[in-house]
Design a protein around this motif. Structure first.
Motif, PDB file in Angstrom:
ATOM      1  N   LYS A   1     -13.194 -10.669  11.784  1.00  0.00           N
ATOM      2  CA  LYS A   1     -11.857 -10.182  12.132  1.00  0.00           C
ATOM      3  C   LYS A   1     -11.513  -8.906  11.367  1.00  0.00           C
ATOM      4  N   GLU A   2     -11.838  -8.874  10.085  1.00  0.00           N
ATOM      5  CA  GLU A   2     -11.539  -7.692   9.279  1.00  0.00           C
ATOM      6  C   GLU A   2     -12.288  -6.472   9.803  1.00  0.00           C
ATOM      7  N   SER A   3     -13.571  -6.645  10.075  1.00  0.00           N
ATOM      8  CA  SER A   3     -14.382  -5.511  10.533  1.00  0.00           C
ATOM      9  C   SER A   3     -13.877  -4.967  11.864  1.00  0.00           C
TER      10      SER A   3
ATOM     11  N   ALA B   1     -12.283  -1.246  12.618  1.00  0.00           N
ATOM     12  CA  ALA B   1     -12.874  -0.399  13.661  1.00  0.00           C
ATOM     13  C   ALA B   1     -11.826   0.017  14.691  1.00  0.00           C
ATOM     14  N   ASP B   2     -10.982  -0.931  15.104  1.00  0.00           N
ATOM     15  CA  ASP B   2      -9.922  -0.603  16.071  1.00  0.00           C
ATOM     16  C   ASP B   2      -8.939   0.414  15.487  1.00  0.00           C
TER      17      ASP B   2
ATOM     18  N   ARG C   1     -17.946   6.760  16.025  1.00  0.00           N
ATOM     19  CA  ARG C   1     -18.332   5.883  14.924  1.00  0.00           C
ATOM     20  C   ARG C   1     -17.581   4.557  14.966  1.00  0.00           C
ATOM     21  N   GLY C   2     -16.306   4.600  15.367  1.00  0.00           N
ATOM     22  CA  GLY C   2     -15.518   3.373  15.477  1.00  0.00           C
ATOM     23  C   GLY C   2     -16.105   2.417  16.502  1.00  0.00           C
ATOM     24  N   TYR C   3     -16.501   2.971  17.663  1.00  0.00           N
ATOM     25  CA  TYR C   3     -17.111   2.118  18.687  1.00  0.00           C
ATOM     26  C   TYR C   3     -18.451   1.546  18.219  1.00  0.00           C
ATOM     27  N   ILE C   4     -19.240   2.356  17.525  1.00  0.00           N
ATOM     28  CA  ILE C   4     -20.534   1.872  17.033  1.00  0.00           C
ATOM     29  C   ILE C   4     -20.331   0.716  16.049  1.00  0.00           C
ATOM     30  N   GLN C   5     -19.414   0.907  15.083  1.00  0.00           N
ATOM     31  CA  GLN C   5     -19.178  -0.152  14.094  1.00  0.00           C
ATOM     32  C   GLN C   5     -18.634  -1.415  14.754  1.00  0.00           C
ATOM     33  N   LYS C   6     -17.736  -1.221  15.714  1.00  0.00           N
ATOM     34  CA  LYS C   6     -17.163  -2.370  16.429  1.00  0.00           C
ATOM     35  C   LYS C   6     -18.252  -3.110  17.210  1.00  0.00           C
ATOM     36  N   GLY C   7     -19.110  -2.358  17.889  1.00  0.00           N
ATOM     37  CA  GLY C   7     -20.195  -2.980  18.646  1.00  0.00           C
ATOM     38  C   GLY C   7     -21.153  -3.747  17.755  1.00  0.00           C
ATOM     39  N   GLN C   8     -21.481  -3.173  16.577  1.00  0.00           N
ATOM     40  CA  GLN C   8     -22.398  -3.860  15.663  1.00  0.00           C
ATOM     41  C   GLN C   8     -21.795  -5.177  15.175  1.00  0.00           C
TER      42      GLN C   8
END
Length: 583
Positions: free
Chosen positions: A45-47, A51-52, A69-76
């Motif tokens: 939830k934090e990650s 990212a959002d 970068r936000g989308y990449i981190q969210k996807g990971q």
């Protein structure tokens, strides 16, 4: 798949303190959010939240590099948590932004994440297509870490396909890059993965040396996902050596670590490995229990229909873009013909329109009747899948908000000796037998206004109390459980089906969260500690008995004759009070 950018919880805690101070603004704040999302992946939830926030803040300032970068981190984070559908969708968004920016580093990285996700859902053709594109693009850049990751992850893809020579070739190419960069975590991944290949090839000593070396390095980086997977590989080595006690030790270490850090994919894999191992040891109960947990987690991370629909729509968006360019040029040549034929078509339609109006009026009346019938049929089908209130909310809003219910009663049942019977029956006989029992269980649930949630193998799960009504749902569930038990006993005497069983039932009462999983193939489900305890009540029950928790007993004790069993040891729960309901 492995990613060689090491997360660090201590770093995350340090970054949180900076974030809470509110000292960072502008691009410095975006970089802070990016690092927080990356280092917080152990807390889903934090990650996702970081990212959002990064995506929203970057959009406000039109800083599309940080949107990417936000989308990449969210996807990971979605990928690590096992939500493959959302991961793929998010990675595609990131790659589309990289394409618009004409940034080869980001585009290569985006293609790599898409390749990894396709590999995870076993869409091999698309996975290999995107690995090739990622490696080709990244080879033209100076982003050597991502290039090394592309070789590493494509090697893992070929390892899963059992193409071990290609896997080793890619691992060695990756390791050459990371060795030159003196990048320890990348080197550790390659050593560990090479060890897994050695294990499959029967090179046990080399496998153990490589895997232990990788684990020792990865423990420094707190990379529990990879460690958990390597622990499972160590178990496989010990199985090949027939050292089953050591194999069990490593598989349980893998499962405990995966559960501690919420690694759903590895929880599923570790449970499957333990199920097979206990089967070899002749412990059918433990084998079946781990297989059930494997299926539960496997299904939660692979909504295959939703993923395949997405894959069909967006199999290769880069190729689709090239096709779109060709279509535009062709369309210019066709425009004049289209205008000519459109004019002729319009004149023709005007001519037949007058004739059609009369027939259309008659057609509309008959069609409306058909539509009404089909609407009623589709509504009924939806009610077979979802509770009435939930189905109405879905029709009204197109989505369903998750709800918390303060007190519901959850039932689990399964059949004693099901595995041994299943081995003796043909697939057709097995399905007919299970259908006979479960369809009658459904009728019993309908009779008492209770909801069947799902079946997994021979396990049946139902709940009462999702309608916020005043009915004593615990009492209704006990009555239903008694009828289920009586029905199974009668079926055993009548000998109607190819196989007969004894049933074990477990019941618990408490709060849950309920909601709809999936976007195209809806599945209604409930979550919470109440559900886990109900499952433990079933596994601690006996054939032909209904085992209830202390919570349920306090509600129904004046309505039913109950027998106190004492405080029994429950896996991962310690000791819990239990009661048999006398029938």
């Amino acid at each position: 798949m492995q990613y060689v950018y090491s997360q660090n919880q201590k770093e995350a805690d340090s970054l949180k303190r900076i974030y809470e101070s509110g000292e960072r603004n502008g691009e410095a704040k975006l970089e802070l959010l990016n690092n927080l999302a990356f280092h917080s992946t152990s807390n889903f939830k934090e990650s996702i939240g970081y990212a959002d926030e990064l995506i929203n803040e970057a959009l406000k300032s039109s800083n599309y590099l940080y949107v990417y970068r936000g989308y990449i981190q969210k996807g990971q984070t979605y990928r690590i948590a096992g939500n493959i559908t959302e991961a793929l969708n998010t990675f595609i968004k990131a790659s589309e932004i990289a394409e618009k920016l004409k940034n080869e580093k980001y585009l290569g990285g985006g293609y790599l994440t898409i390749a990894d996700t396709y590999s995870e859902i076993e869409n091999n053709a698309n996975a290999e297509l995107y690995y090739q594109k990622a490696i080709a693009i990244l080879s033209r850049t100076d982003d050597y870490i991502t290039l090394g990751s592309a070789y590493l992850n494509s090697g893992y893809h070929y390892y899963l396909k059992k193409e071990y020579d290609q896997a080793l070739a890619n691992y060695k190419a990756s390791n050459a890059i990371f060795d030159k960069l003196e990048y320890p975590i990348g080197i550790a991944y390659n050593i560990g993965n090479i060890g897994m290949v050695y294990a499959e090839q029967g090179r046990d000593l080399e496998a153990m040396q490589s895997i232990n070396e990788a684990i020792e390095t990865l423990e420094q980086f707190e990379d529990y996902y990879a460690i958990s997977e390597y622990l499972s590989s160590m178990s496989n080595v010990y199985v090949s050596q027939k050292k089953f006690s050591k194999a069990l030790e490593y598989d349980h270490k893998s499962l405990d670590m995966a559960k501690k850090y919420g690694l759903k994919k590895q929880i599923s894999a570790s449970n499957f490995s333990l199920s097979n191992l206990y089967e070899k040891l002749g412990n059918t109960d433990a084998s079946l229990q781990h297989f059930k947990e494997h299926v539960l987690y496997r299904d939660s991370i692979k909504n295959l229909e939703a993923i395949e629909n997405m894959a069909n729509m967006r199999t290769d968006f880069e190729v689709a873009q090239e096709q779109a360019k060709t279509t535009i040029s062709e369309q210019k040549r066709k425009n004049q013909k289209i205008i000519l034929w459109s004019t002729i078509g319009v004149l023709f339609l005007i001519g037949i329109l007058a004739i059609g109006l009369y027939n259309r009026n008659k057609y509309i009346k008959s069609t409306n009747k058909i539509i009404a019938t089909e609407k009623e049929r589709s509504d009924q089908l939806l009610l077979n899948i979802l509770p009435e209130d939930t189905a109405q909310e879905l029709k009204d809003n197109g989505r369903v908000e998750a709800k918390k219910f303060p007190s519901v009663t959850v039932l689990f049942s399964d059949f004693k000796g099901f595995t041994s019977y299943a081995e003796k029956l043909s697939p057709e006989e097995l399905v007919d037998t299970i259908e006979y029992y479960f369809s009658n269980f459904d009728l019993i649930m309908d009779k008492y206004g209770l909801e069947k949630i799902k079946t997994i193998g021979d396990s049946y799960m139902a709940v009462g109390g999702l309608s916020f009504d005043k009915v004593n749902q615990a009492k209704e569930m006990l009555l239903a459980a008694k009828e289920m038990n009586d029905f199974v006993s009668k079926a055993k005497i009548d000998n109607i089906t190819s196989a007969t069983f004894d049933i074990r039932i477990g019941i618990n009462t408490g709060p849950v969260v309920a909601g709809v999983v999936g976007t195209r193939k809806f599945a209604y489900d409930i979550w919470g500690d109440t559900v886990n305890i109900a499952s433990r009540m079933e596994s601690n029950s006996k054939a032909g008995r209904i085992n209830i928790s202390e919570n349920t007993y306090q509600i129904i004790k004046n309505d039913f004759d109950c027998e106190y069993r004492g405080e029994l040891a429950v896996k991962n729960r310690g000791e819990m009070k239990m009661y048999f309901v006398n029938t």
